[in-house]
Design a protein around this motif. Structure first.
Motif, mmCIF file in Angstrom:
data_model
loop_
_atom_site.group_PDB
_atom_site.id
_atom_site.type_symbol
_atom_site.label_atom_id
_atom_site.label_comp_id
_atom_site.label_asym_id
_atom_site.label_seq_id
_atom_site.Cartn_x
_atom_site.Cartn_y
_atom_site.Cartn_z
ATOM 1 N N SER A 168 2.879 -11.420 -1.591
ATOM 2 C CA SER A 168 3.092 -10.347 -2.571
ATOM 3 C C SER A 168 4.553 -9.893 -2.472
ATOM 4 O O SER A 168 5.363 -10.177 -3.349
ATOM 5 N N VAL A 169 4.904 -9.222 -1.381
ATOM 6 C CA VAL A 169 6.307 -8.970 -1.063
ATOM 7 C C VAL A 169 6.747 -10.116 -0.161
ATOM 8 O O VAL A 169 6.191 -10.315 0.920
ATOM 9 N N LEU A 176 9.137 -9.024 -5.112
ATOM 10 C CA LEU A 176 7.715 -8.885 -5.415
ATOM 11 C C LEU A 176 7.238 -10.003 -6.327
ATOM 12 O O LEU A 176 7.859 -10.296 -7.355
ATOM 13 N N ALA A 177 6.126 -10.621 -5.962
ATOM 14 C CA ALA A 177 5.520 -11.644 -6.820
ATOM 15 C C ALA A 177 4.975 -11.004 -8.094
ATOM 16 O O ALA A 177 4.507 -9.855 -8.068
ATOM 17 N N PRO A 178 5.002 -11.716 -9.206
ATOM 18 C CA PRO A 178 4.455 -11.194 -10.468
ATOM 19 C C PRO A 178 2.932 -11.308 -10.483
ATOM 20 O O PRO A 178 2.354 -12.112 -11.224
ATOM 21 N N GLY A 205 1.548 0.460 -3.197
ATOM 22 C CA GLY A 205 0.215 0.636 -3.738
ATOM 23 C C GLY A 205 -0.358 2.017 -3.498
ATOM 24 O O GLY A 205 0.194 2.815 -2.734
ATOM 25 N N PRO A 206 -1.491 2.309 -4.129
ATOM 26 C CA PRO A 206 -2.129 3.617 -3.959
ATOM 27 C C PRO A 206 -2.575 3.827 -2.514
ATOM 28 O O PRO A 206 -3.284 2.996 -1.947
ATOM 29 N N ALA A 214 -1.908 -2.285 -6.066
ATOM 30 C CA ALA A 214 -0.946 -1.749 -7.036
ATOM 31 C C ALA A 214 -1.015 -2.490 -8.358
ATOM 32 O O ALA A 214 -0.779 -1.909 -9.426
ATOM 33 N N ALA A 215 -1.351 -3.784 -8.312
ATOM 34 C CA ALA A 215 -1.454 -4.588 -9.531
ATOM 35 C C ALA A 215 -2.801 -4.427 -10.217
ATOM 36 O O ALA A 215 -3.047 -5.057 -11.254
#
Length: 377
Positions: A168-169, A176-178, A205-206, A214-215
């Motif tokens: 992800s990161v 950051l990966a899409p 993220g939350p 987050a995504a």
């Protein structure tokens, strides 16, 4: 000298000529160096609540787990940690490993079936690369953070089971990966998405639940999350989180789980305390983001080429491997530790200094360390 030892000496000489010699640098517990090299993003490794929890468990359980999880290594602390991580990440279940490396090897192997195609990002961590190699599955490496390339790779293998593997990161440049776009692609082709959230857990993220959350992908049945517990949580170990049938499959068949001595209970207790602090640590994440922004601004103002960090990782391009080593050494001579990344640890031909934000470092020391990095360039 034996022939095989002479061969190793020749290979060492070639690495030295290329500037690729690596050295261990032991540090004392009282080390006063400003740490911009480790992954203790939220400064929890020495948090008194974390060390107290680990100390109490050390007294109660002893030094090690004394066996694999299926023999005598499972404790109530492991079970609580797994339920806590599953709840935090929003998945059906979670399974804790003794390292993030083993978690990635185990997760990839568990997802491979006959004819499975693995599609891997070119910048993936070594543990993901090794997991793909050891799985025996056909692997396609796609351009970094390129959903169109992933789409093309999946389209070229219609009807085959497929797993798309990404961080992800990313661990080298911190980008950051899409993930939303990747999930759109994997969903269209009926593929699974495996995301190593190691450098995002606790950081983005939350409530720090990571980049997958987050995504908006937390808990999706076709998404599997792995992470290490040694970065923002300041401990050790790894986790695979996903649907309950996957976790059951790993417990029954996963060789890197079944045949490995369990994470020490004291470490599990410390990580559990750290996870609770991280989940409530919005102030720590705000400070981390502010420091990362400050670092990029100041380093770029000095004319250095710096990556755009999505979390607590940023990299500075060095002219070459020898220059990167000398730069890092000069910083250490002035009591600032930075990461030094050279091939083959980098996914391309660039050598870098890697800086990591640690909110446990006093802000004045952090700012002074940035000055030293610039002065030593």
């Amino acid at each position: 000298m034996s022939g095989w030892l002479a061969a190793l000496d020749r290979r060492a000489a070639l690495r030295a000529k290329a500037g690729l010699t690596r050295r261990l640098r032991p540090r004392a517990g009282t080390d006063s160096v400003v740490d911009l090299a480790g992954n203790d993003y939220l400064g929890l490794a020495r948090h008194p609540t974390v060390t107290a929890a680990a100390g109490a468990a050390l007294t109660g359980y002893g030094l090690g787990a004394t066996g694999s999880r299926l023999v005598r290594g499972s404790t109530d602390l492991h079970a609580i940690l797994e339920s806590t991580l599953a709840d935090w990440l929003g998945t059906g279940a979670a399974l804790v490993y003794s390292s993030g490396y083993l978690a990635n090897l185990g997760a990839i192997r568990a997802l491979v079936r006959p004819r499975t195609l693995l599609v891997c990002d070119a910048h993936n961590h070594a543990s993901l690369i090794d997991g793909a190699r050891l799985s025996g599955a056909q692997t396609v490496v796609t351009a970094h953070a390129d959903p169109a390339a992933v789409d093309a790779a999946l389209a070229a293998a219609p009807g085959r089971p497929a797993v798309v593997v990404t961080e992800s990161v990313f661990s080298v440049d911190g980008d950051l990966a899409p993930l939303p776009d990747l999930y759109t692609v994997t969903s269209r082709h009926g593929a699974l998405l495996l995301v190593d959230d190691a450098h995002a857990l606790g950081v983005t993220g939350p409530a720090g639940a990571g980049a997958v959350a987050a995504a908006g992908l937390a808990g999706r049945p076709d998404v599997v999350v792995t992470a290490t517990l040694s970065k923002a949580l300041g401990g050790a170990g790894g986790v695979v989180a996903g649907p309950e049938p996957l976790i059951r499959h790993l417990v029954d068949t996963g060789r890197t789980f079944v045949y490995d001595t369990a994470l020490p209970p004291a470490v599990a207790a410390g990580v559990l305390a750290a996870a609770r602090l991280a989940r409530a640590g919005d102030d720590l994440r705000a400070e981390l983001a502010d420091r990362a922004t400050t670092a990029v601004r100041r380093l770029r103002a000095a004319g250095l080429a710096v990556s755009d960090p999505a979390g607590g990782v940023l990299s500075i391009t060095a002219p070459g491997p020898e220059a990167a080593v000398a730069w890092a050494a000069a910083c250490l001579d002035r009591d600032v530790a930075v990461g030094c990344f050279r091939p083959p640890s980098t996914p391309d031909t660039r050598s870098r200094l890697r800086l990591t934000v640690n909110t446990g470092v006093p802000r004045a020391d952090f700012d002074r360390a940035l000055d030293i990095v610039v002065e030593c360039a």
